[in-house]
Scaffold this motif. Structure first.
Motif, mmCIF file in Angstrom:
data_model
loop_
_atom_site.group_PDB
_atom_site.id
_atom_site.type_symbol
_atom_site.label_atom_id
_atom_site.label_comp_id
_atom_site.label_asym_id
_atom_site.label_seq_id
_atom_site.Cartn_x
_atom_site.Cartn_y
_atom_site.Cartn_z
ATOM 1 N N PRO A 11 0.837 -1.201 0.000
ATOM 2 C CA PRO A 11 0.000 0.000 0.000
ATOM 3 C C PRO A 11 0.872 1.251 0.000
ATOM 4 O O PRO A 11 2.051 1.200 0.319
ATOM 5 C CB PRO A 11 -0.773 -0.120 1.319
ATOM 6 N N GLY A 12 0.286 2.361 -0.401
ATOM 7 C CA GLY A 12 0.976 3.644 -0.299
ATOM 8 C C GLY A 12 1.843 4.012 -1.488
ATOM 9 O O GLY A 12 2.602 4.968 -1.417
ATOM 10 N N ALA A 13 1.754 3.286 -2.590
ATOM 11 C CA ALA A 13 2.499 3.675 -3.794
ATOM 12 C C ALA A 13 1.801 4.873 -4.418
ATOM 13 O O ALA A 13 0.589 5.042 -4.279
ATOM 14 C CB ALA A 13 2.550 2.514 -4.781
ATOM 15 N N SER A 14 2.561 5.715 -5.094
ATOM 16 C CA SER A 14 1.926 6.839 -5.783
ATOM 17 C C SER A 14 1.852 6.532 -7.271
ATOM 18 O O SER A 14 2.705 5.846 -7.825
ATOM 19 C CB SER A 14 2.697 8.136 -5.535
ATOM 20 N N SER A 15 0.796 7.025 -7.894
ATOM 21 C CA SER A 15 0.563 6.772 -9.314
ATOM 22 C C SER A 15 0.153 8.071 -9.994
ATOM 23 O O SER A 15 -0.734 8.767 -9.518
ATOM 24 C CB SER A 15 -0.539 5.728 -9.488
ATOM 25 N N VAL A 16 0.830 8.368 -11.097
ATOM 26 C CA VAL A 16 0.485 9.520 -11.920
ATOM 27 C C VAL A 16 0.269 9.001 -13.330
ATOM 28 O O VAL A 16 1.112 8.280 -13.864
ATOM 29 C CB VAL A 16 1.619 10.577 -11.903
ATOM 30 N N THR A 17 -0.859 9.339 -13.926
ATOM 31 C CA THR A 17 -1.138 8.860 -15.284
ATOM 32 C C THR A 17 -0.713 9.910 -16.300
ATOM 33 O O THR A 17 -0.703 11.110 -16.024
ATOM 34 C CB THR A 17 -2.624 8.522 -15.489
ATOM 35 N N SER A 18 -0.351 9.425 -17.488
ATOM 36 C CA SER A 18 0.005 10.297 -18.604
ATOM 37 C C SER A 18 -0.461 9.628 -19.883
ATOM 38 O O SER A 18 -1.024 8.534 -19.846
ATOM 39 C CB SER A 18 1.518 10.550 -18.623
ATOM 40 N N ASP A 19 -0.196 10.252 -21.005
ATOM 41 C CA ASP A 19 -0.571 9.705 -22.314
ATOM 42 C C ASP A 19 -2.067 9.378 -22.358
ATOM 43 O O ASP A 19 -2.467 8.271 -22.716
ATOM 44 C CB ASP A 19 0.290 8.484 -22.636
ATOM 45 N N TYR A 20 -2.880 10.341 -21.923
ATOM 46 C CA TYR A 20 -4.345 10.196 -21.915
ATOM 47 C C TYR A 20 -4.812 8.996 -21.090
ATOM 48 O O TYR A 20 -5.751 8.300 -21.449
ATOM 49 C CB TYR A 20 -4.896 10.112 -23.342
ATOM 50 N N GLY A 21 -4.111 8.720 -19.992
ATOM 51 C CA GLY A 21 -4.498 7.643 -19.088
ATOM 52 C C GLY A 21 -3.938 6.289 -19.460
ATOM 53 O O GLY A 21 -4.200 5.302 -18.783
ATOM 54 N N ASN A 22 -3.134 6.217 -20.512
ATOM 55 C CA ASN A 22 -2.589 4.932 -20.952
ATOM 56 C C ASN A 22 -1.336 4.507 -20.186
ATOM 57 O O ASN A 22 -1.057 3.328 -20.063
ATOM 58 C CB ASN A 22 -2.278 4.964 -22.457
ATOM 59 N N ARG A 23 -0.565 5.451 -19.674
ATOM 60 C CA ARG A 23 0.682 5.139 -18.963
ATOM 61 C C ARG A 23 0.533 5.516 -17.490
ATOM 62 O O ARG A 23 0.069 6.595 -17.167
ATOM 63 C CB ARG A 23 1.853 5.898 -19.576
ATOM 64 N N HIS A 24 0.960 4.615 -16.632
ATOM 65 C CA HIS A 24 0.884 4.835 -15.186
ATOM 66 C C HIS A 24 2.307 4.861 -14.647
ATOM 67 O O HIS A 24 3.036 3.869 -14.740
ATOM 68 C CB HIS A 24 0.081 3.712 -14.526
ATOM 69 N N ASN A 25 2.702 6.006 -14.107
ATOM 70 C CA ASN A 25 4.022 6.171 -13.505
ATOM 71 C C ASN A 25 3.886 5.835 -12.028
ATOM 72 O O ASN A 25 3.282 6.590 -11.269
ATOM 73 C CB ASN A 25 4.515 7.604 -13.693
ATOM 74 N N ILE A 26 4.416 4.689 -11.632
ATOM 75 C CA ILE A 26 4.258 4.183 -10.271
ATOM 76 C C ILE A 26 5.549 4.395 -9.486
ATOM 77 O O ILE A 26 6.640 4.092 -9.984
ATOM 78 C CB ILE A 26 3.922 2.673 -10.270
ATOM 79 N N ALA A 27 5.411 4.902 -8.281
ATOM 80 C CA ALA A 27 6.539 5.030 -7.362
ATOM 81 C C ALA A 27 6.179 4.251 -6.103
ATOM 82 O O ALA A 27 5.382 4.704 -5.291
ATOM 83 C CB ALA A 27 6.812 6.490 -7.036
ATOM 84 N N CYS A 28 6.754 3.046 -5.982
ATOM 85 C CA CYS A 28 6.504 2.201 -4.822
ATOM 86 C C CYS A 28 7.642 2.382 -3.834
ATOM 87 O O CYS A 28 8.813 2.278 -4.202
ATOM 88 C CB CYS A 28 6.400 0.732 -5.251
#
Length: 88
Positions: A11-28
């Protein structure tokens, strides 16, 4: 946005979406995981029984160790592929 990590489940990972929601940048923040980018297609592939997540976690750790970010996506043949990108 705070989420559970797609790969390790922490739990607690951060997620930022890009490319119109197609790419998820995850920082665990879990010690066994790290930063990675995963496409929506790759997420669906993992949900339907893709490769072992433990293999992808190890690939994420190795990329992060070399100051890179692993990008996980679906190739033209329908298989998951991964490539290391420079950290931005």
């Amino acid at each position: 946005m705070e989420v559970s990590c797609v790969l390790c489940g922490a739990p607690g990972a951060s997620s930022v979406t890009s490319d119109y929601g197609n790419r998820h940048n995850i920082a665990c923040e879990a010690a066994r995981c790290g930063r990675y980018v995963i496409t929506s297609g790759a997420l669906r592939r993992l949900d339907s029984g893709g490769p072992q997540k433990s293999v992808l976690i190890e690939m994420v750790r190795r990329a992060n160790k070399h100051d890179k970010v692993l990008e996980i996506f679906v190739a033209g043949d329908g298989l998951l592929q991964a490539t290391e990108l420079p950290r931005s």
